[in-house]
Design a protein around this motif. Structure first.
Motif, PDB file in Angstrom:
ATOM      1  N   VAL A 183      50.256  28.066  39.756  1.00 23.18           N
ATOM      2  CA  VAL A 183      49.377  28.958  39.776  1.00 23.18           C
ATOM      3  C   VAL A 183      49.201  30.064  38.466  1.00 23.18           C
ATOM      4  O   VAL A 183      48.067  30.294  38.165  1.00 23.18           O
ATOM      5  CB  VAL A 183      49.279  29.818  41.228  1.00 23.18           C
ATOM      6  N   THR A 188      45.097  38.065  41.165  1.00 20.88           N
ATOM      7  CA  THR A 188      44.465  37.018  40.507  1.00 20.88           C
ATOM      8  C   THR A 188      43.765  37.843  39.367  1.00 20.88           C
ATOM      9  O   THR A 188      43.499  37.226  38.199  1.00 20.88           O
ATOM     10  CB  THR A 188      43.174  36.608  41.370  1.00 20.88           C
ATOM     11  N   TYR A 230      44.339  37.169  35.287  1.00 18.85           N
ATOM     12  CA  TYR A 230      43.134  36.865  34.455  1.00 18.85           C
ATOM     13  C   TYR A 230      43.011  38.068  33.132  1.00 18.85           C
ATOM     14  O   TYR A 230      42.744  37.464  31.933  1.00 18.85           O
ATOM     15  CB  TYR A 230      42.046  36.965  35.021  1.00 18.85           C
ATOM     16  N   GLY A 254      37.178  36.358  41.737  1.00 16.56           N
ATOM     17  CA  GLY A 254      36.598  35.621  40.473  1.00 16.56           C
ATOM     18  C   GLY A 254      35.069  35.842  40.385  1.00 16.56           C
ATOM     19  O   GLY A 254      34.579  36.182  39.364  1.00 16.56           O
ATOM     20  N   PRO A 304      41.205  35.286  46.268  1.00 16.54           N
ATOM     21  CA  PRO A 304      40.817  34.990  44.580  1.00 16.54           C
ATOM     22  C   PRO A 304      39.277  34.740  44.419  1.00 16.54           C
ATOM     23  O   PRO A 304      38.964  34.730  43.293  1.00 16.54           O
ATOM     24  CB  PRO A 304      41.757  33.497  44.794  1.00 16.54           C
ATOM     25  N   ARG A 324      41.930  28.996  41.986  1.00 19.28           N
ATOM     26  CA  ARG A 324      43.075  30.041  42.429  1.00 19.28           C
ATOM     27  C   ARG A 324      42.916  29.766  44.024  1.00 19.28           C
ATOM     28  O   ARG A 324      44.031  30.214  44.716  1.00 19.28           O
ATOM     29  CB  ARG A 324      42.848  31.360  42.003  1.00 19.28           C
ATOM     30  N   ASN A 327      46.028  39.358  46.906  1.00 21.07           N
ATOM     31  CA  ASN A 327      45.486  38.387  45.984  1.00 21.07           C
ATOM     32  C   ASN A 327      44.556  38.481  45.204  1.00 21.07           C
ATOM     33  O   ASN A 327      44.289  37.796  44.208  1.00 21.07           O
ATOM     34  CB  ASN A 327      45.267  37.001  47.131  1.00 21.07           C
ATOM     35  N   SER A 378      44.225  34.147  51.410  1.00 23.39           N
ATOM     36  CA  SER A 378      44.746  33.940  50.206  1.00 23.39           C
ATOM     37  C   SER A 378      43.696  33.160  49.540  1.00 23.39           C
ATOM     38  O   SER A 378      43.640  32.904  48.397  1.00 23.39           O
ATOM     39  CB  SER A 378      45.655  32.861  50.225  1.00 23.39           C
ATOM     40  N   TYR A 434      37.399  29.683  37.782  1.00 26.58           N
ATOM     41  CA  TYR A 434      38.752  29.828  37.939  1.00 26.58           C
ATOM     42  C   TYR A 434      39.093  30.496  39.253  1.00 26.58           C
ATOM     43  O   TYR A 434      40.452  30.028  39.827  1.00 26.58           O
ATOM     44  CB  TYR A 434      39.098  31.128  36.807  1.00 26.58           C
ATOM     45  N   GLY A 435      38.394  31.336  39.778  1.00 23.80           N
ATOM     46  CA  GLY A 435      38.527  31.797  41.125  1.00 23.80           C
ATOM     47  C   GLY A 435      38.752  30.575  42.501  1.00 23.80           C
ATOM     48  O   GLY A 435      39.422  30.683  43.469  1.00 23.80           O
TER      49      GLY A 435
END
Length: 424
Positions: A255, A43, A47, A179, A175, A277, A39, A171, A273-274
């Motif tokens: 997602v 992620t 990005y 981030g 993320p 996510r 993950n 999960s 963003y993290g």
């Protein structure tokens, strides 16, 4: 005080007997660590790709690059997993992920970007994601088969809750960690952390013993491959659950478009963003924590339809939201509903699958999951390109509600499914 503590501890293990099994605890460590690392990796990739290209179709290309090998190799993966020792298969897959992580780490360095340029860097990422899809096609059936060999059948429902909780914890934290690392240390450091975590997974693998190979006969490969597909097709409750999950995530997944929401709609930084996510995972983790102590016992089939319907409504509201907090909570609710469906679907899969066919049936499951997740990412990118980001997400959520309605009336065996009858 000591006596009370002992009593509480024994009560805890009485409700969760699988946690007494040393190999299952090691299995949970592997489950958590692997999904945490993967993950983080995906992620960072989403990005990285969007900030290199500012192209929504490029995001869809990531999902397409993974789904093609994940589905193609799944036709053969289950056959080979059933014929080989499961611990060795998991170990080989982890080793392959380590090599893949090292390649991505090298690709994120400034030197690589200078030498390759944006276009060839993009193609290289797609190629490595393609390799990851091939590894995944073997990893899914291998982990599924190993699970059945470290957990007694009577404890499947309890073990699946803990296994799903480990998966969802990874999960959530993956993320978030990605981030933070992107914001403070950059993409290269994040990819390096992925490799380090994957190397650590070799430690719990050493505490899991070699397992027996339950499938001894070697029938023709085409006959073997089709047995898994025929089994799923001839098991209505399993087929209904798989199709419901596949189409709901295919249409309702959002997602892949989070980098667009982060940059153009919600206007938040990399940490935001993290957090977005990770929101579905946070919701799933809350639900799985509850289910570990209050397991689903009655009417699981009907609850599955309610859960997928709630997932669709959450995605629709997220799609039209322009407020970060509302968006976060809608994604969190989508994860809560999805966790219920995951536990029900996974328990159905474990209960109805014969031991000697676990690899092949799990491969069919991988094809369904890959079709929904990665094709969903591709579908999201294409729909956003054609309709716009918000319309794409809202239309996807509405289509998911339609899938729920159609499946509810066309799959009566799934509506009536109960765990206890299958456990006997």
């Amino acid at each position: 005080m000591e006596n009370n503590s002992t009593g509480n501890e024994s009560g805890f293990f009485k409700k969760n007997p699988v946690l007494k099994i040393k190999e299952f605890r090691s299995f949970l460590c592997i489950r958590f660590g692997l999904i945490f690392a993967l993950n983080m990796q995906i992620t960072i990739i989403f990005y990285w790709i969007y900030h290199l290209t500012s192209n929504k179709l490029a995001l869809g290309g990531v999902g397409l690059s993974e789904v093609i090998p994940a589905i193609t190799f799944s036709f053969f993966a289950g056959h080979f997993v059933d014929l080989n020792e499961k611990r060795k298969m998991v170990l080989l897959c982890i080793s392959a992920y380590i090599l893949l992580g090292l390649s991505l780490f090298m690709l994120t360095t400034p030197y690589a970007l200078e030498r390759l340029g944006i276009q060839y860097t993009l193609y290289s990422v797609y190629a490595l994601v393609f390799c990851g899809g091939a590894i995944r096609s073997f990893m899914g059936p291998s982990v599924f088969s190993l699970f059945g060999l470290v957990v007694p059948r009577k404890n499947y429902a309890n073990a699946i809750s803990w296994s799903s909780m480990a998966w969802q914890t990874g999960s959530v934290l993956g993320p978030l960690a990605a981030g933070v690392l992107i914001a403070f240390n950059g993409i290269t450091m994040g990819m390096g952390a992925v490799v380090f975590i994957e190397l650590l997974l070799l430690i719990p693998m050493l505490s899991i013993g070699v397992k027996p190979i339950l499938k001894k006969e070697r029938e023709p490969i085409l006959q073997s491959l089709t047995q898994g597909i025929r089994f799923v097709v001839k098991t209505p409750e399993l087929l209904g659950a798989q199709l419901l999950d596949m189409f709901s995530v295919l249409f309702g997944g959002a997602v892949a478009l989070l980098p667009v929401y982060q940059k153009e709609i919600l206007m938040v930084d990399e940490v935001g963003y993290g957090i977005l996510r990770a929101a579905p995972g946070i919701g799933a983790l809350i639900t799985l924590g509850i289910l570990a102590f209050l397991p689903l016992r009655t009417n699981p089939g009907k609850k599955l339809f309610v859960a997928v319907g709630g997932f669709a409504i959450s995605i629709i509201i997220f799609g039209i939201s322009k407020n970060f907090y509302l968006s976060f909570f809608m994604l969190m609710f989508s994860g809560m509903f999805d966790a219920v469906s995951v536990v029900i679907r996974s328990t159905i899969l474990q209960l109805v699958t014969p031991d000697h066919m676990r690899g092949r049936v799990a491969s069919v499951n991988t094809m369904f999951v890959s079709s929904s997740n990665e094709l969903g990412d591709f579908e999201s990118g294409v729909m956003a390109h054609w309709l716009g980001t918000v319309r794409a997400v809202v239309v996807g959520g509405c289509l998911t509600l339609g899938v729920v309605a159609v499946t509810f009336f066309s799959a009566p065996q799934l509506r009536r499914f109960g765990f206890h009858e299958e456990e006997k």
